[in-house]
Design a protein around this motif. Structure first.
Motif, PDB file in Angstrom:
ATOM      1  N   ALA A   1      55.931  25.660  60.861  1.00 36.07           N
ATOM      2  CA  ALA A   1      56.605  26.410  59.803  1.00 36.07           C
ATOM      3  C   ALA A   1      57.994  26.864  60.243  1.00 36.07           C
ATOM      4  O   ALA A   1      58.974  26.795  59.481  1.00 36.07           O
ATOM      5  N   GLY A   2      58.129  27.289  61.529  1.00 41.62           N
ATOM      6  CA  GLY A   2      59.448  27.702  62.043  1.00 41.62           C
ATOM      7  C   GLY A   2      60.421  26.550  62.074  1.00 41.62           C
ATOM      8  O   GLY A   2      61.586  26.682  61.636  1.00 41.62           O
TER       9      GLY A   2
ATOM     10  N   ALA B   1      65.354  23.071  57.054  1.00 44.41           N
ATOM     11  CA  ALA B   1      65.808  23.252  55.678  1.00 44.41           C
ATOM     12  C   ALA B   1      67.094  24.066  55.580  1.00 44.41           C
ATOM     13  O   ALA B   1      67.938  23.811  54.716  1.00 44.41           O
ATOM     14  N   ARG B   2      67.284  25.052  56.454  1.00 44.33           N
ATOM     15  CA  ARG B   2      68.413  25.969  56.325  1.00 44.33           C
ATOM     16  C   ARG B   2      69.600  25.623  57.223  1.00 44.33           C
ATOM     17  O   ARG B   2      70.711  26.111  56.977  1.00 44.33           O
TER      18      ARG B   2
ATOM     19  N   ARG C   1      61.635  25.666  58.536  1.00 47.27           N
ATOM     20  CA  ARG C   1      62.688  26.560  58.052  1.00 47.27           C
ATOM     21  C   ARG C   1      64.041  26.230  58.677  1.00 47.27           C
ATOM     22  O   ARG C   1      65.080  26.210  58.004  1.00 47.27           O
TER      23      ARG C   1
END
Length: 370
Positions: A125-126, A132-133, A129
């Motif tokens: 999950a980290g 994506a960012r 992110r």
């Protein structure tokens, strides 16, 4: 409805050579085969006698001995040693390996796996992110810059490629096509025509040489070999086949005749053996041994057996009386030492009877009751 039976094949006429070979050959073969057939029949009878009287009982005894020595111990070893040992080892394996392994998998590996899976899901999950960012915007920017640079390079390279293509066409392609059409094609056609002519010439020469070799080999080898086969080998082969067929027929005929002779000799020997040995033994058994046996049975054996039965009956009665006397003496001695045994009280264990049914001559009242 009559069945169509095949008619016998007509016997072909035979020459004098066949008859001249057949008669002495059958005489010689009969003289030679009769002793062989008699020895063969004697061996067959001996083998059957040995099979029925020696080999079969010996084989059965060996089979029983093998079962007693090998099969039954192995069956007992398997049934009473290996199977219990295998069950014990299986129980030990289950208790020492399977149960601990299941406990370790259930209470150690499964929690560790769940913890590692949760940690991996958090790390994923980290990274998602961050991708994506951060990484996606950077990638889009780099892609746009590279697209602009590529468009500039394509525009510049298209003009260069066009000039190079024109130079290659006028300097290489046009001269090569002219060379192929005006020089190489006529030269190739001339070479092909020369090769076809040479091939035809070589074919004519090879045909002539082949015909010459064919007729030479036919005259020098084939025709002499054909004459040798037709006029020498074929008659010799027919003669040898005739001799072999007559020898085979003579052997079969002689074998059948020898079998009849052997059976006749066997019957004669059997008759002589019966007259010399069997009939005297049978006569002695019927006329001497049987009456003597009957006399011995009636005069000796039956009275002896009857006396033995009477003596046995008397001995059994004496032993029964002695047993009763000893039992009574033992009971009297026990009664003298310990007294009479206490007899258990007789208890009426029958069910109570139901009252009698009411009739015209009976009454249940106190006034009319008898």
């Amino acid at each position: 409805m009559e069945l169509d039976t095949p008619s016998p094949r007509p016997r072909q006429p035979e020459g004098c050579l066949t008859v001249a070979i057949r008669v002495p050959l059958r005489i010689v073969v009969v003289v030679l085969v009769v002793p062989v057939r008699m020895v063969w029949d004697a061996l067959v009878v001996t083998g059957r006698f040995l099979r029925d009287t020696v080999f079969r009982p010996l084989g059965r005894a060996l089979l029983r001995a093998g079962k007693a020595v090998f099969v039954r111990p192995l069956v007992g070893l398997w049934r009473y040693v290996l199977i219990p040992a295998g069950k014990a080892l299986a129980w030990l394996g289950t208790a020492l390996v399977v149960v601990p392994a299941g406990w370790v998998h259930r209470y150690v590996l499964t929690p560790v796996r769940h913890a590692v899976a949760r940690l991996a899901r958090g790390v994923g999950a980290g990274f998602g992110r961050v991708y994506a960012r951060v990484l996606c915007p950077i990638g889009h920017a780099v892609t746009r810059v590279l697209r602009g640079i590529g468009a500039v390079l394509v525009a510049a390279g298209s003009g260069v490629c066009t000039a190079v293509a024109r130079l290659v066409r006028h300097l290489l392609v046009v001269p090569a096509r002219w060379l192929y059409d005006r020089v190489l094609t006529p030269a190739g056609r001339a070479v092909a025509w020369c090769l076809r002519g040479l091939g035809r010439l070589l074919g004519v020469i090879a045909t002539g040489v082949g015909a010459a070799l064919y007729w030479t080999l036919r005259v020098l080898l084939v025709l002499p070999a054909l004459a040798l086969y037709r006029w020498v080998l074929a008659p010799v082969g027919r003669f040898l086949a005739l001799v072999a067929r007559e020898v085979a027929d003579a052997l079969g005929h002689a074998w059948r005749i020898a079998g009849r002779i052997s059976r006749a000799v066997g019957r004669v020997l059997g008759t002589l053996f019966r007259w010399i040995f069997v009939e005297p033994v049978r006569w002695v058994y019927r006329t001497i041994l049987t009456p003597v046996g009957h006399v011995v049975r009636d005069a000796v054996l039956r009275p002896a057996a009857e006396g033995a039965r009477v003596v046995g009956r008397a001995v059994r009665e004496a032993l029964a009386g002695a047993r009763d006397t000893v039992r009574q003496a033992r009971a009297d001695f026990r009664r003298m030492l310990f007294g009479e045994r206490r007899q258990p009280a007789v208890v009426d264990r029958r069910e109570p009877q139901a009252p009698a049914t009411r009739t015209l001559g009976s009454s249940t009242t106190a006034l009319t009751k008898d």
